[in-house]
Scaffold this active site. Structure first.
Site, PDB file in Angstrom:
ATOM      1  N   ASP A  80       0.733  -1.221  -0.159  1.00  0.00           N
ATOM      2  CA  ASP A  80       0.025   0.025  -0.016  1.00  0.00           C
ATOM      3  C   ASP A  80       0.856   1.219   0.162  1.00  0.00           C
ATOM      4  O   ASP A  80       1.942   1.286   0.312  1.00  0.00           O
ATOM      5  CB  ASP A  80      -1.050   0.063   1.278  1.00  0.00           C
ATOM      6  CG  ASP A  80       0.036  -0.012   2.630  1.00  0.00           C
ATOM      7  OD1 ASP A  80       0.953  -0.979   2.399  1.00  0.00           O
ATOM      8  OD2 ASP A  80      -0.256   0.600   3.632  1.00  0.00           O
ATOM      9  N   GLU A  81       0.296   2.155  -0.428  1.00  0.00           N
ATOM     10  CA  GLU A  81       0.631   3.683  -0.220  1.00  0.00           C
ATOM     11  C   GLU A  81       2.319   4.073  -0.773  1.00  0.00           C
ATOM     12  O   GLU A  81       3.179   4.277  -0.030  1.00  0.00           O
ATOM     13  CB  GLU A  81       0.682   4.020   1.224  1.00  0.00           C
ATOM     14  CG  GLU A  81      -0.852   4.079   1.785  1.00  0.00           C
ATOM     15  CD  GLU A  81      -1.059   4.630   3.011  1.00  0.00           C
ATOM     16  OE1 GLU A  81      -2.015   5.261   3.276  1.00  0.00           O
ATOM     17  OE2 GLU A  81      -0.064   4.344   3.848  1.00  0.00           O
TER      18      GLU A  81
END
Lengths: 701, 701
Positions: free
Chosen positions: A320-321
């Protein structure tokens, strides 16, 4: 840490708790959580005496025997009676366990967890296909034990039970802030009690790498401040969890969220470094270099080692991210992208994930990751954990991917239990999937991200709210009665303390710290009616940004995420506003408001003496003001006299101020119900304050 | 278990707390317990920041380093701040420890335990001859840390401190009821905090033999129900205690109190057996056969093994309460006595002890035993532990024997803290000894006999009251201010919970058990104002005699030995009676009494639903009656109107009833103060109820 973008809508509506539950024949006073699929009340009860015994009528593998031993210890603790701890042979025992098979030594996704529990005045019988179901039945039995006029007893009952979803998880972020193994084991004990079956450990992030690698020892040596689990710790935890029917899924978050890796191994990063353990929160720039062969060689060896350490079939790679800034800034990576026709950073991460998936597969694991890893070209074997919501999950399911929901289950956002309870993995877009597609949604996971979680308040951030997620994932979707849920939750909260969790006892100790040598009673009066601010507003309100080294010793760290007293006050106010209040309700409200009105005077000296409490002085003042207003409004209402509109307007201004959290990052849960009282007293249209103001998460914008 | 014969005298007198303490310059708000010998307040304070560090300026042996590490962990826990756990080299640290010598690895009686602690706004310094004193200083420092407007801080202060007595013990009876090692270690943690330095373990009695013998394994195999400490457990405990400056003295109680030995080795007894583990309490007939050579051979080998296991120089052989009935009934023993001109059983026990003393001495230990072992022909090296009182102790000292006091320090008798606090080893007959004779009185031991102690209420039976015995044995005899003691005791009680003790948290859990699924608030209202009956009256009041298998899950097992709320209520009433009450005092009493008056109605439904609570129904009713009477009396007093004598007489009859404990074995601590209110309102001479009714132990009759 994926953070859902929440749209907060203040809904001034009456919440309905009247969903008909015709198939449930639950006697109203069974304190079970999660509620079983089918409960039929019998007549009479089984009295637990000191001659209580457990025997096996079927399989009696070691895990089942150990579970029966723990069961007897719990029962002994719960009743205060010394019990015979050895199993009784054969079927003459008070409680007979007939489990057909042992089940897997290490639990597997989708194993049969069903059980039947029959209790009559003469004895009890558990029937289950495997040890796993029998263990669940033992937990159900323990929750049924109550003092009665005749002794400790379990009501006669016939229960058939099985989970709605096979993946009922709890994710603990032990990377941002480390939690000692004792805390993790307490969490496992609680998970067993509420029938959660997957412990997902977020083991690495920018702020720390938390497991010993023998292949790459600089990971923990340089990346953990010495706070990590040895491989022996992990072995021990896995056995501990498996003994309780719980799988352990490791997560190593890459290619972003990985600064702690780079402290010891800067060559993995997309910029030369050097790197230090990150102390601040948020999305940081460093990311692994997906263009170098050496990165994959490293990961191959690393995954091999960790795949050996963690027996679970699933291996979580985070994903993620990634903001891509290091990739943008590295000319070699840019050139690689051009050469390979990789259009953007998202495609570059897909390229990385596709390599990673092969490595994970090579070591006989199934890859799982956050929403971002989903790309049409990924094999259908991978699994998605959605922090984005049901829509994202439904989309994945439509494309043939399996998934679990975590959006709406973020415990660190400090939302009240009912909000998590209302989130169903198969609602929203997911409700419109075909049955086959719905099958791909395997369940969900409560998540506890740890920016504001210390070993001290770990339990209170986790419990009791994780129990309502457990119920949502286990019980029928029609089980939605909020009053029943809150009543049973209070019971389970105490039960979890019996099991060694400390959410209640730590609260007292943390208040004692704040009060120092002074009498802490007036502090507790205030503390009992405030809640930490919700979602990510704590960061917005911070006077100075918090880091992983900030002490978590303030009032906001001590108070439970949900104020029980605030909730009950709002309920009573709801009765008044609805014109259904009895004189006793008025009297109780009057007594509470009177106590609150006088509390600021009692508390102020203490607030001035402690640097930790200075920040709550305005809050304490607000509580007294609100209480004063509440008493006046109650007086108007009690006399059936309409309050002057000028007075009401003046009070509303004050209340709007009281509703605002300050640097103390706390919400005064008394303000909104008092607002309702003022409106009612002035004859203004009244929002129902039944659960106080209500925030609703809408998932993806 | 030696039981002092107590003469209970109800004293309706005003207790004086005005002892002048000219030499103490203690600033009033230092929450130290025990109070140091000499405290001089400075100006300003040392603020504890996250850069706080500890360094060594002198000796830094491993034990001191470990103590500094634990100190930092406690400080971190106490403040909620992450601290640098490593020691800082040299003298640049915030807290510098200058200990001249390491001291003994295993603590010895009479080692120098003194220390100096200087705290200024710029830093702190500990100076001590040995590690032992430095460790005490670290505990003092921790107790001084408080939140201040500027942060956590320690006030500037100069302390010189040393113990009054070298033997400051705690005896735990782990024989009658077993306590797990985790509970014993919690006790050791508490002992360290209050500077107790001898852990005396009563390891065998009729009801159990609690330590592994490799020479005679049937001792634990047949004599313990499987509940015993392995030799590894003991090694571990000894290291744990020694690291905290605490000696471990084992007691094996012989020749009586030894049925558990006879289960595996009936040949030791004076009658053939067979024997079973005893389940009832009291003095039983079986005793070792002192006439057979084989008995001494066995004991020689046994003492040799245990002398090796326990490094302490002292070896406790019990020696109490031999009723001699087995000896009387055994013709061979009678013949032996005639042959050896042994006149009576007391002489026969002396014969046994004299042999035993040689065995103990042969294995390089000094024998210690209860009063009964003292006979003029015993060598002067032996030591007496007195359950009989100061007179017995003084007599021993006159004869040249050393001794310690336990009479007046029996924590299991459920007496309030002030009663233990008032008992001084050098008072009574001991006060009249010569200085040389007084030197032979080495200190004392708090004792916790375990008939009514489970792992669950172990901490609440021990703490916080053991801390006042610790203060009596450490601090100057002039330290006697009861108000100061109670104020500091409340603080130490919380501090002990920080250290992992559970006297507060267990109370809540035990009340939850009693209340079951019901709201426990009205139960707590009652529980907060009752106390278990005192001395040995619990046995007299029992509906059926208790055994070692009886559950300890009743209200009497849950409530603390001393009701804080009852004590505070009595203090307020004392103000009213003395004509010194403010309107606020009246208001507070009114509020409390009103709550109590209405409590019975709220509590009764719950009492009827739980078999464990039925027995407290009369008590709950009494509380409401007393409160009603109290409100009426308060009303008379408030209006300055004399209450009619007929009314007063009627109330006194009711109150006399309320003062009587029933089968619930609980005392209603509200009754006596209300009696004072009634007397005051009727103008009858008033006993002061300042500490409620007061019982005074007179030691030997």
């Amino acid at each position: 840490m994926p953070k859902p973008i929440l749209v907060l809508i203040l809904l001034f509506t009456i919440i309905s708790f009247t969903d008909a539950q015709p198939e449930m024949q639950t006697p109203p006073q069974l304190n079970l959580m999660p509620l079983p699929q089918n409960v039929r009340a019998g007549s009479g009860q089984l009295v637990i005496t000191q001659s209580f015994s457990v025997g096996f009528a079927g399989n009696k593998d070691l895990r089942l025997q150990a579970a029966a031993g723990r069961f007897l210890q719990h029962l002994s603790r719960q009743t205060g009676m010394l019990l015979n701890m050895g199993p009784t042979d054969g079927t003459s025992a008070t409680l007979v366990i007939a489990a057909e098979h042992a089940g897997k030594d290490y639990p597997e996704l989708g194993e049969d967890e069903s059980y039947d529990l029959q209790v009559s005045p003469s004895g009890a019988r558990i029937t289950a296909p495997t040890t796993l179901g029998a263990m669940h039945a033992l937990q159900t039995f323990l929750q049924l034990v109550q003092p009665s006029p005749a002794g400790f007893a379990v009501p006669a009952v016939v229960i058939h039970d099985q989970p709605r979803f096979p993946w009922r998880g709890l994710m603990l972020d032990v990377a941002r802030r480390f939690e000692p193994m004792s805390a993790v084991k307490r969490a496992v004990d609680g998970m067993e009690a509420v029938k959660l079956n997957v412990l997902h450990l977020h083991l690495s992030d920018d702020q720390g790498f938390r497991v010993e690698s023998k292949a790459f020892p600089k990971l923990q040596e340089k990346g953990s401040d010495g706070l990590y689990y040895t491989q022996d710790d992990i072995h021990d935890l896995i056995t501990y969890a498996a003994d309780r029917g719980i799988r352990v899924v490791p997560e190593f978050d890459i290619p972003g969220h990985s600064i702690s890796w780079f402290v010891g191994y800067p060559e993995l990063a997309s910029a030369p470094g050097p790197y230090q353990i990150e102390r601040t929160w948020g999305v940081h720039n460093p990311a692994m270099d997906p263009t170098r062969e050496s990165t994959y060689k490293f990961l191959d060896k690393f995954v091999e080692e960790m795949a050996g350490l963690f027996p679970d079939r699933y291996f979580h790679i985070g994903g993620d991210e990634v903001n891509g800034k290091q990739w943008d800034a590295n000319p070699k990576i840019q050139e690689f992208m051009r050469e390979h026709s990789i259009k953007n950073n998202s495609d570059l991460q897909a390229y990385f994930n596709s390599h990673l998936e092969k490595i994970v597969g090579k070591h006989h694991k199934i890859m799982i990751g956050w929403d971002e890893i989903l790309r049409p070209d990924m094999p259908k074997t991978i699994m998605i954990q959605s922090w984005r919501g049901q829509a994202s999950l439904a989309q994945a399911a439509k494309q043939g991917y399996r998934g679990i929901l975590s959006s709406g289950y973020y415990l660190d956002l400090m939302q009240p239990a009912f909000m998590h309870y209302e989130v169903d993995p198969l609602s929203g877009d997911a409700a419109r999937l075909s049955p086959e597609e719905q099958q791909r949604i395997l369940g969900g996971e409560a998540c506890l991200w740890s920016e504001y979680v210390s070993p001290e308040n770990f339990d209170s951030r986790l419990w009791p709210r994780a129990a309502v997620v457990a119920e949502r994932l286990w019980s029928a979707p029609s089980v939605r009665d909020m009053d029943s849920m809150y009543r049973r939750l209070a019971f389970i909260n105490t039960w979890l303390e019996w099991l060694g969790n400390t959410q209640v006892s730590s609260y007292y100790l943390m208040l004692h710290r704040l009060a120092g040598q002074d009498n802490m009673a007036p502090l507790k009066v205030l503390a009992d009616v405030v809640e930490p601010v919700k979602d990510y507003t704590r960061e917005d309100l911070a006077a100075t940004p918090a880091t992983s080294l900030s002490p978590l010793n303030r009032l906001v760290d001590a108070v439970p995420p949900e104020s029980e007293q605030g909730r009950l006050f709002a309920e009573l106010v709801g009765q008044v506003v609805a014109g259904k209040a009895t004189p006793a309700t008025y009297a109780q409200l009057h007594a509470e408001l009177t106590q609150w009105r006088g509390n600021d005077a009692r508390l102020q000296p203490l607030l001035q003496r402690s640097f930790l409490l200075k920040e709550v002085a305005p809050l304490s003042h607000s509580l007294s003001l609100c209480a004063d207003t509440g008493l006046q409004a109650l007086d108007y209402l009690g006399r059936g006299q309409r309050a002057p509109s000028a007075w009401a307007a003046q009070q509303m201004t004050m209340l709007q101020q009281a509703l605002k959290p300050g640097h103390a990052q706390l919400l005064l849960m008394v303000a909104a119900p008092v607002e309702s009282l003022v409106r009612a007293s002035a004859g203004t249209p009244v929002a129902n304050a039944h659960r106080g103001k209500r925030f609703e998460a809408e998932g993806e914008k």
